[in-house]
Design an enzyme around this catalytic site. Structure first.
Site, PDB file in Angstrom:
ATOM      1  N   ARG A 156       0.805  -1.148   0.132  1.00 53.86           N
ATOM      2  CA  ARG A 156      -0.084   0.058   0.086  1.00 53.86           C
ATOM      3  C   ARG A 156       0.901   1.313   0.001  1.00 53.86           C
ATOM      4  O   ARG A 156       0.431   2.353  -0.135  1.00 53.86           O
ATOM      5  CB  ARG A 156      -0.833   0.196   1.021  1.00 53.86           C
ATOM      6  CG  ARG A 156      -1.799  -1.009   1.012  1.00 53.86           C
ATOM      7  CD  ARG A 156      -2.565  -0.926   2.576  1.00 53.86           C
ATOM      8  NE  ARG A 156      -3.739  -0.214   2.406  1.00 53.86           N
ATOM      9  CZ  ARG A 156      -5.361  -0.592   2.514  1.00 53.86           C
ATOM     10  NH1 ARG A 156      -5.634  -1.664   2.294  1.00 53.86           N
ATOM     11  NH2 ARG A 156      -6.082   0.408   2.623  1.00 53.86           N
ATOM     12  N   TYR A 162       0.892   4.197  -2.394  1.00 48.16           N
ATOM     13  CA  TYR A 162      -0.073   5.301  -2.472  1.00 48.16           C
ATOM     14  C   TYR A 162      -0.132   6.214  -1.014  1.00 48.16           C
ATOM     15  O   TYR A 162      -0.059   7.253  -1.146  1.00 48.16           O
ATOM     16  CB  TYR A 162      -1.685   4.362  -2.269  1.00 48.16           C
ATOM     17  CG  TYR A 162      -2.895   5.339  -2.393  1.00 48.16           C
ATOM     18  CD1 TYR A 162      -3.352   5.904  -3.278  1.00 48.16           C
ATOM     19  CD2 TYR A 162      -3.601   5.470  -0.953  1.00 48.16           C
ATOM     20  CE1 TYR A 162      -4.458   6.838  -3.088  1.00 48.16           C
ATOM     21  CE2 TYR A 162      -4.576   6.125  -0.820  1.00 48.16           C
ATOM     22  CZ  TYR A 162      -5.319   6.765  -1.991  1.00 48.16           C
ATOM     23  OH  TYR A 162      -6.410   7.602  -1.787  1.00 48.16           O
ATOM     24  N   SER A 178     -18.398  -1.008  -3.570  1.00 48.40           N
ATOM     25  CA  SER A 178     -18.870  -1.392  -4.740  1.00 48.40           C
ATOM     26  C   SER A 178     -18.969  -2.841  -4.920  1.00 48.40           C
ATOM     27  O   SER A 178     -19.640  -3.617  -5.400  1.00 48.40           O
ATOM     28  CB  SER A 178     -17.927  -0.887  -5.679  1.00 48.40           C
ATOM     29  OG  SER A 178     -16.688  -0.742  -5.240  1.00 48.40           O
TER      30      SER A 178
HETATM   31  P1  NAD Z   1     -11.122   7.493  -9.191  1.00 52.23           P
HETATM   32  O1  NAD Z   1     -10.187   6.519  -9.376  1.00 52.23           O
HETATM   33  O2  NAD Z   1     -12.442   7.281  -9.328  1.00 52.23           O
HETATM   34  O3  NAD Z   1     -10.679   8.947  -9.522  1.00 52.23           O
HETATM   35  C1  NAD Z   1      -9.362   9.334  -9.930  1.00 52.23           C
HETATM   36  C2  NAD Z   1      -9.201  10.002 -11.361  1.00 52.23           C
HETATM   37  O4  NAD Z   1      -7.967  10.350 -11.644  1.00 52.23           O
HETATM   38  C3  NAD Z   1      -9.645   9.117 -12.317  1.00 52.23           C
HETATM   39  O5  NAD Z   1     -10.625   9.714 -13.222  1.00 52.23           O
HETATM   40  C4  NAD Z   1      -8.521   8.831 -12.950  1.00 52.23           C
HETATM   41  O6  NAD Z   1      -8.571   8.428 -14.630  1.00 52.23           O
HETATM   42  C5  NAD Z   1      -7.663   9.978 -12.660  1.00 52.23           C
HETATM   43  N1  NAD Z   1      -6.067   9.923 -13.000  1.00 52.23           N
HETATM   44  C6  NAD Z   1      -5.573   8.864 -12.252  1.00 52.23           C
HETATM   45  N2  NAD Z   1      -3.949   9.289 -12.389  1.00 52.23           N
HETATM   46  C7  NAD Z   1      -4.061  10.238 -13.228  1.00 52.23           C
HETATM   47  C8  NAD Z   1      -3.030  10.916 -13.852  1.00 52.23           C
HETATM   48  N3  NAD Z   1      -1.941  10.903 -13.740  1.00 52.23           N
HETATM   49  N4  NAD Z   1      -3.416  11.986 -14.470  1.00 52.23           N
HETATM   50  C9  NAD Z   1      -4.570  12.624 -14.872  1.00 52.23           C
HETATM   51  N5  NAD Z   1      -5.632  12.054 -14.167  1.00 52.23           N
HETATM   52  C10 NAD Z   1      -5.586  10.815 -13.569  1.00 52.23           C
HETATM   53  O7  NAD Z   1     -11.102   7.853  -7.292  1.00 52.23           O
HETATM   54  P2  NAD Z   1     -11.958   8.661  -6.408  1.00 52.23           P
HETATM   55  O8  NAD Z   1     -12.471   7.876  -5.484  1.00 52.23           O
HETATM   56  O9  NAD Z   1     -12.796   9.805  -7.280  1.00 52.23           O
HETATM   57  O10 NAD Z   1     -10.567   9.581  -5.789  1.00 52.23           O
HETATM   58  C11 NAD Z   1     -10.498  10.929  -6.190  1.00 52.23           C
HETATM   59  C12 NAD Z   1      -9.309  11.572  -5.377  1.00 52.23           C
HETATM   60  O11 NAD Z   1      -9.714  11.371  -3.779  1.00 52.23           O
HETATM   61  C13 NAD Z   1      -7.900  10.725  -5.466  1.00 52.23           C
HETATM   62  O12 NAD Z   1      -6.946  11.411  -5.126  1.00 52.23           O
HETATM   63  C14 NAD Z   1      -8.166   9.833  -4.165  1.00 52.23           C
HETATM   64  O13 NAD Z   1      -6.746   9.578  -3.457  1.00 52.23           O
HETATM   65  C15 NAD Z   1      -8.653  10.807  -2.874  1.00 52.23           C
HETATM   66  N6  NAD Z   1      -9.577   9.920  -2.059  1.00 52.23           N
HETATM   67  C16 NAD Z   1     -10.573   9.215  -2.247  1.00 52.23           C
HETATM   68  C17 NAD Z   1     -11.053   8.310  -1.438  1.00 52.23           C
HETATM   69  C18 NAD Z   1     -12.327   7.577  -1.344  1.00 52.23           C
HETATM   70  O14 NAD Z   1     -12.785   6.688  -0.704  1.00 52.23           O
HETATM   71  N7  NAD Z   1     -13.068   7.494  -2.795  1.00 52.23           N
HETATM   72  C19 NAD Z   1     -10.723   8.365   0.046  1.00 52.23           C
HETATM   73  C20 NAD Z   1      -9.316   9.104   0.116  1.00 52.23           C
HETATM   74  C21 NAD Z   1      -8.810   9.802  -0.722  1.00 52.23           C
HETATM   75  N1  UDP Z   2     -13.120  -5.431   2.056  1.00 52.63           N
HETATM   76  C1  UDP Z   2     -13.699  -6.891   2.026  1.00 52.63           C
HETATM   77  N2  UDP Z   2     -14.068  -7.119   0.954  1.00 52.63           N
HETATM   78  C2  UDP Z   2     -13.972  -6.950  -0.175  1.00 52.63           C
HETATM   79  C3  UDP Z   2     -13.369  -5.413  -0.419  1.00 52.63           C
HETATM   80  C4  UDP Z   2     -12.774  -4.976   0.812  1.00 52.63           C
HETATM   81  O1  UDP Z   2     -13.917  -7.328   3.263  1.00 52.63           O
HETATM   82  O2  UDP Z   2     -14.499  -7.520  -1.335  1.00 52.63           O
HETATM   83  C5  UDP Z   2     -12.476  -4.825   3.257  1.00 52.63           C
HETATM   84  C6  UDP Z   2     -11.039  -4.661   3.026  1.00 52.63           C
HETATM   85  O3  UDP Z   2     -10.091  -5.548   3.413  1.00 52.63           O
HETATM   86  C7  UDP Z   2     -10.817  -3.337   4.194  1.00 52.63           C
HETATM   87  C8  UDP Z   2     -12.322  -2.862   4.191  1.00 52.63           C
HETATM   88  O4  UDP Z   2     -13.067  -3.640   3.322  1.00 52.63           O
HETATM   89  O5  UDP Z   2     -10.708  -3.846   5.289  1.00 52.63           O
HETATM   90  C9  UDP Z   2     -12.384  -1.243   3.052  1.00 52.63           C
HETATM   91  O6  UDP Z   2     -11.866  -1.809   1.857  1.00 52.63           O
HETATM   92  P1  UDP Z   2     -11.553  -0.788   0.587  1.00 52.63           P
HETATM   93  O7  UDP Z   2     -10.744  -1.373  -0.261  1.00 52.63           O
HETATM   94  O8  UDP Z   2     -12.872  -0.454   0.195  1.00 52.63           O
HETATM   95  O9  UDP Z   2     -10.924   0.525   1.077  1.00 52.63           O
HETATM   96  P2  UDP Z   2      -9.585   0.900   2.165  1.00 52.63           P
HETATM   97  O10 UDP Z   2      -9.049  -0.540   2.456  1.00 52.63           O
HETATM   98  O11 UDP Z   2      -8.597   1.795   1.320  1.00 52.63           O
HETATM   99  O12 UDP Z   2     -10.074   1.790   3.350  1.00 52.63           O
END
Ligand code: NAD
Ligand code: UDP
Length: 323
Positions: free
Chosen positions: A151, A154, A198
């Protein structure tokens, strides 16, 4: 650019990197509704044109296919830097690229902000806390992150991005905003992104086994996407001296097993819960302390999990029917 004319409302030119992704597409929509010009930049790694299809005919919306690991020249007032794959399977697909997006991408976006004197917001993450030893997590906690695990591309990429934001602020007076986003869910999540919400909804709608990793006792706190977008915009609009980092997320904590049971109940699914091995470095507990966001932004999430899940289930149901 800003039109400082007393007869015309202030319209800003706003760049959203990652604007074709899950959170980014909702953000573009809300920024347009607020009367702004929106430029969406995306390389479509995880985002899709489908997510922003309904915006393409809006004259105030512009889409640029571009990868932020390369420099970009634009005239803009604000930048929301969301570009980065967010789900573990997507950010681990090409880990070196994930680091490049976070480090080189941030340098390019910060350089752009410096040149045009734009305000820039970084979408950081609760992952910077790693497997936290402090619970719930306040912004003052420095985290417990494995620097060499699967991980890390990231977690450490996002941590380095935060460092870059603060150094550009100290060194070059760039106006920054750093937001630590906790698990967010809602319509337009990628159906195959492997994230828990999802995965469970798609499995339940197909009456397939629900895959709980580990014993399902690990916790997460889930924020509905509308609440998150509202928080991001409030942070951008907050006074310039409030730069963060600030946690945004829903502080109501659930075990993953509770989530699985709730999804089965709301979908009336015949799915059974099965258990798979827990992935490496999977955080055991996660829950945001949002007192700073409440105090400085007057922000708290308002969508309960059940209400947000129903809307998300409706979305995935329509996506699966269209397949
Ligand atoms: P997502 O994957 O749906 O969206 C990310 C977008 O960035 C995508 O459209 C992808 O095509 C684009 N992208 C990736 N690399 C790129 C690059 N090098 N140049 C241009 N575009 C690029 O994810 P999301 O859930 O919408 O997340 C959006 C942001 O929020 C991310 O930075 C993510 O780290 C942050 N975030 C999301 C969550 C969550 O739970 N969804 C949690 C923590 C942080
Ligand atoms: N997880 C799970 N089943 C799945 C996908 C995820 O039990 O099919 C668990 C995963 O191990 C984690 C939590 O759900 O403990 C959240 O996972 P996700 O990938 O959504 O986000 P993150 O770990 O980045 O918070």
């Amino acid at each position: 650019m800003n039109k400082h004319n007393s007869h015309v409302p202030v319209h800003k030119a706003i760049l959203v990197t990652g604007g074709a992704g899950f959170i980014g597409s909702h953000l573009c929509e809300k920024l347009l509704e607020a009367g702004n010009e929106v430029i969406c930049v995306d390389n479509f790694f995880t985002g899709t044109k489908e997510n922003i299809r309904y915006l393409l005919h809006n004259p105030h919306f512009e889409l640029i296919r571009h990868d932020i690991v390369h420099p970009l020249l634009l005239e803009i007032d604000e930048i929301y830097n969301l570009a980065c794959p967010a789900s573990p399977i997507h950010y681990q697909y090409n880990p070196v690229k994930t680091i490049k997006t976070n480090v080189m991408g941030s340098i390019h976006m910060l350089g752009l902000a410096k040149r045009v004197k734009a305000k820039i917001l970084q979408a950081s993450t609760s992952e910077i806390y790693g497997n936290p030893e402090v619970h719930p997590q306040p912004e003052s906690y420095w985290g417990n992150v494995n620097p060499i695990g699967i991980r890390s591309c990231y977690d450490e990429g996002k941590r380095c991005a935060e460092t870059l934001f603060f150094d550009y602020h100290r060194q070059n007076k760039v106006k920054i905003k750093v937001v630590r986003i906790f698990n967010t869910y809602g319509p337009r999540m990628h159906p195959n992104d492997g994230r828990v919400v999802s995965n469970f909804i798609v499995q339940a709608l197909k009456d397939r086994d629900i895959t709980v990793y580990g014993d399902g006792g690990q916790t997460r706190s889930f924020c509905y996407v509308d609440d998150m977008v509202n928080g991001l915009m409030k942070m951008m609009e907050a006074p310039d001296d409030f730069i963060g980092p600030v946690n945004l997320g829903n502080p109501v904590e659930f075990t993953i097993l509770q989530l699985a049971q709730k999804v089965i109940e709301l979908t009336n699914s015949k799915s059974k819960i099965i258990y798979h091995a827990l992935p490496a470095d999977d955080p055991e507990r996660r829950k945001p302390d949002i007192s700073l966001a409440q105090k400085e932004l007057g922000w708290s999430p308002t969508t309960p999990l059940e209400e947000g899940l129903k809307k998300t289930i409706e979305y995935f149901d329509s996506v699966l029917r269209a397949c």
